[in-house]
Design a protein around this motif. Structure first.
Motif, short mmCIF file in Angstrom:
data_model
loop_
_atom_site.label_atom_id
_atom_site.label_comp_id
_atom_site.label_asym_id
_atom_site.label_seq_id
_atom_site.Cartn_x
_atom_site.Cartn_y
_atom_site.Cartn_z
N SER A 37 0.86 -1.19 0.00
CA SER A 37 0.00 0.00 0.00
C SER A 37 0.90 1.23 0.00
O SER A 37 2.12 1.12 -0.09
CB SER A 37 -0.91 0.00 1.24
N GLY A 38 0.29 2.39 0.15
CA GLY A 38 1.05 3.62 0.20
C GLY A 38 1.80 3.81 1.51
O GLY A 38 2.60 4.73 1.65
N GLN A 39 1.58 2.94 2.47
CA GLN A 39 2.26 3.03 3.77
C GLN A 39 3.63 2.37 3.66
O GLN A 39 3.74 1.18 3.43
CB GLN A 39 1.44 2.34 4.85
N GLY A 41 -6.09 5.48 12.29
CA GLY A 41 -6.96 6.48 11.70
C GLY A 41 -6.49 6.99 10.34
O GLY A 41 -7.16 7.83 9.74
N MET A 42 -5.37 6.48 9.85
CA MET A 42 -4.85 6.91 8.55
C MET A 42 -5.43 6.05 7.44
O MET A 42 -5.79 4.91 7.66
CB MET A 42 -3.33 6.79 8.51
#
Length: 186
Positions: A106-108, A128-129
């Protein structure tokens, strides 16, 4: 025409028989003694060894330890936490002699968890992100690094005074990289 319609209706009814879930089997959320695995965990509960623990928490811990210690699952990358003017810099370096294929699902790209003096989690960066659901692949050449700066003011904004430990976690699925650092909020 009536016979054909009746025949088609009967075939439709018969073909749908047996395709619905039997409600007596229960759902994963029912209280049948089975503990559902929460979303986001990669635990294989299909153990067939009768010697292994039947306790779901122990089983999860054993599986996690096996995955963490298995060198075939993840290689280690060098990790450094640098401090500049109280800010943190999480730095992941390829210390191998060959390229490291970094794979983000993912973008994380990283996460961090802050623990208080008693070891309780008090803050998690990803909580919460929302991240993009795009796969990202990066090739990290030998001695090349990825750097993630974290502002001290942002990190400590909601924390009361005290001693804390921050654990940085690199979210690459091919490599294990984590580091801890203690800090004080005054």
């Amino acid at each position: 025409m009536y016979k054909i319609t009746s025949l088609l209706l009967m075939l439709l009814i018969l073909s749908s028989c047996g395709t619905t879930k039997d409600s007596s089997q229960g759902s994963p959320d029912s209280s049948d003694g089975k503990t559902p695995v929460s979303e986001g965990t990669n635990v294989d509960d299909s153990s067939t060894d009768p010697k292994e623990s039947k306790d779901p928490i122990k089983s999860k811990e054993e599986t996690r330890k096996k995955l963490e210690t298995n060198k075939l699952n993840k290689e280690e990358l060098a990790v450094h936490v640098d401090r500049t003017n109280r800010d943190f810099l999480f730095k992941v370096t390829n210390d191998k002699e060959e390229d490291a294929e970094i794979h983000f699902s993912s973008g994380q790209e990283y996460d961090y968890v802050v623990y208080d003096e008693s070891g309780s989690e008090v803050k998690r960066f990803s909580e919460g992100m929302m991240y993009t659901q795009a796969i990202k692949e990066v090739v990290l050449a030998p001695e090349e690094s990825l750097e993630y700066p974290i502002s001290y003011n942002d990190l400590t904004a909601s924390l009361p005074p005290g001693e804390y430990t921050i654990q940085f976690i690199f979210t690459d699925s091919n490599h294990h990289a984590t580091a801890k650092e203690t800090f004080t909020v005054e």
